[in-house]
Design an enzyme around this catalytic site. Structure first.
Site, mmCIF file in Angstrom:
data_model
loop_
_atom_site.group_PDB
_atom_site.id
_atom_site.type_symbol
_atom_site.label_atom_id
_atom_site.label_comp_id
_atom_site.label_asym_id
_atom_site.label_seq_id
_atom_site.Cartn_x
_atom_site.Cartn_y
_atom_site.Cartn_z
ATOM 1 N N CYS A 53 0.790 -1.236 0.000
ATOM 2 C CA CYS A 53 0.000 0.000 0.000
ATOM 3 C C CYS A 53 0.823 1.289 0.000
ATOM 4 O O CYS A 53 0.671 2.130 -0.886
ATOM 5 C CB CYS A 53 -0.909 0.044 1.215
ATOM 6 S SG CYS A 53 -2.181 -1.214 1.211
ATOM 7 N N HIS A 115 -2.341 6.878 3.742
ATOM 8 C CA HIS A 115 -1.288 5.916 4.047
ATOM 9 C C HIS A 115 0.121 6.390 3.679
ATOM 10 O O HIS A 115 1.005 5.584 3.392
ATOM 11 C CB HIS A 115 -1.575 4.552 3.381
ATOM 12 C CG HIS A 115 -1.152 3.402 4.258
ATOM 13 N ND1 HIS A 115 -1.533 2.112 4.034
ATOM 14 C CD2 HIS A 115 -0.374 3.379 5.369
ATOM 15 C CE1 HIS A 115 -1.010 1.334 4.961
ATOM 16 N NE2 HIS A 115 -0.311 2.081 5.781
HETATM 17 MG MG MG Z 1 -3.113 -2.249 -0.821
#
Ligand code: MG
Length: 434
Positions: A53, A115
């Site tokens: 991510c 993120h």
């Molecule tokens: Mg991901």
């Protein structure tokens, strides 16, 4: 309009699945995503620049390999993604896609997952005028362990997240209908833990995972419908893709990359080759499927070119402007440079044209960095047949290109630091759990 799914596999969008093939998973119904692809271009060799991510999002927003911007192994404690107690983030001096477009007069928003660090490494400090999502509170709502952390603030009920993000997205589109805008809708779905509202529960042949993806498909239909209703469809580029491949370790709760090998966190094709479709009626010719190599790195320079925005001068990026390919200009091709599969610890493979050369990924092995296998992805997308012995010149050429890349960006498993890395953002005091 950029729509990003989280951990959605190659075979999890209807038009990407060869449902009749032996071993194929049950299809997930995605009529809206299929329509998006039908009305524009569908790439069959589109790569995220990382199988995880944080690194994938850093690459998407900067046009740089994560290793170039210090985000391949972003957490100072060695964890592969950022957590709420990580005192690092995407450096604020990196120039994001949102900054490029905002500086060109676009209204910008991020709805959903970030993120790339807790404040000060927040979306508002990286070019997004508006932000709706969990960052800075329960930033990493996606990770089971954080959700179980006592005191972590529940941001929104997970089963309502996709609908809630969709409503916010349509609100933003409506508000900015009369001016240029860039909306990054970064869904939390279908990352585990899976949850879906009653309207979608129990509907898919692929169980709860399929229900969650069908909800994502519904969301995309709502967005396309809103653009049409507001008369914006022919003035809006809509892109749909995923940040990395499916989380196979979750079994039925993870997706499928069929017929590709492996999944999330790996540099097998299934870890990084993801669905990607773009439509822009009148600009991108409809109904094309394209097997040219295209990557998430290329979106920033391509979108900037389409918008007429200029890139910041004197700053190396890894993406290429693929506007001619999108527009269907005669002879237009995908990336000219090879694609390098960097995982968190180093360079594990390289692709040029039909060929993929892999290197060992075992730390401290004496063969690390040496060519291991060569695959012809045009005839063998599943990476079953190593053809290195029959094509030594191809292997040597790709190995040399990989070595040049190591000189530039390094390879931690070989102890190579690289000359062109830029540092991540760091703060002295870890933010702690918020
Ligand atoms: Mg991901």
């Amino acid at each position: 309009m950029l729509i990003l799914a989280d951990d959605l596999g190659y075979a999890d969008v209807g038009c990407y699945l060869d449902a009749g093939a032996a071993g194929a998973p049950a299809p997930i119904r995605t009529p809206n995503l299929d329509r998006l692809a039908d009305q524009g271009i569908r790439f069959t060799s589109f790569y995220s620049a990382a199988p995880l991510c944080t690194a994938a999002r850093a690459a998407l927003l900067t046009g740089c390999y994560p290793v170039r911007v210090g985000m391949s192994l972003p957490d100072p404690r060695g964890r592969p993604v950022l957590y709420t107690d990580s005192n690092a983030g995407l450096a604020l001096k990196e120039v994001t896609l949102a900054e490029v477009l905002r500086d060109h007069g676009y209204a910008t928003a991020l709805i959903g997952k970030w993120h790339l660090g807790c404040p000060p490494f927040s979306p508002e400090n990286q070019g997004f005028d508006e932000y709706f999502g969990p960052a800075g509170r329960a930033e990493v709502v996606d990770h089971d362990e954080d959700e179980r952390t006592p005191g972590a603030t529940a941001f929104l009920a997970r089963e309502e997240l996709t609908e809630r993000y969709t409503a916010e997205a349509i609100r933003f589109i409506d508000k900015n209908r009369d001016r240029p805008f860039f909306l990054f809708l970064a869904h939390s779905a279908p990352h585990v833990p899976l949850a879906v509202s009653p309207a979608f529960a129990g509907k898919s042949a692929r169980g709860l995972y399929g229900d969650v993806v069908e909800c994502l498909d519904w969301s995309t239909g709502e967005i396309l419908g809103a653009l049409e209703r507001l008369g914006l469809a022919e003035r809006t580029l809509v892109t749909f893709t995923s940040d990395n491949g499916p989380a196979l370790e979750h079994g039925a709760d993870g997706g499928s990359a069929f017929p590709l090998r492996s999944g999330k966190a790996t540099t097998g094709e299934g870890g990084m080759r993801v669905p990607c479709a773009l439509c822009w009626p009148g600009i991108i010719p409809a109904g094309r499927t394209c097997s040219e190599v295209v990557t998430a790195l290329d979106l920033l320079p391509t979108f900037a070119a389409l918008a007429g925005a200029s890139l910041p001068p004197g700053r190396a990026i890894d993406g290429e402007d693929l506007e001619p390919l999108l527009k269907g200009e005669p002879g237009a091709r995908g990336r000219r440079a090879p694609f390098f599969y960097y995982n968190r610890n180093g360079l594990e493979a390289a692709r040029s044209g039909r060929w993929k050369l892999t290197f060992g990924s075992i730390p401290h092995s004496s063969t690390r960095g040496q060519p291991l296998a060569l695959y012809d992805l045009e005839t063998d997308a599943g990476e079953w047949r190593n053809v290195i012995a029959a094509n030594p010149a191809v292997a040597t050429e790709l190995a040399d290109l990989a070595q040049a890349m190591r000189e530039e960006l390094g390879d931690d498993l070989l102890g190579m630091r690289g000359q062109k890395r830029r540092p991540p953002g760091r703060i002295r005091v870890p933010p702690g759990r918020r």
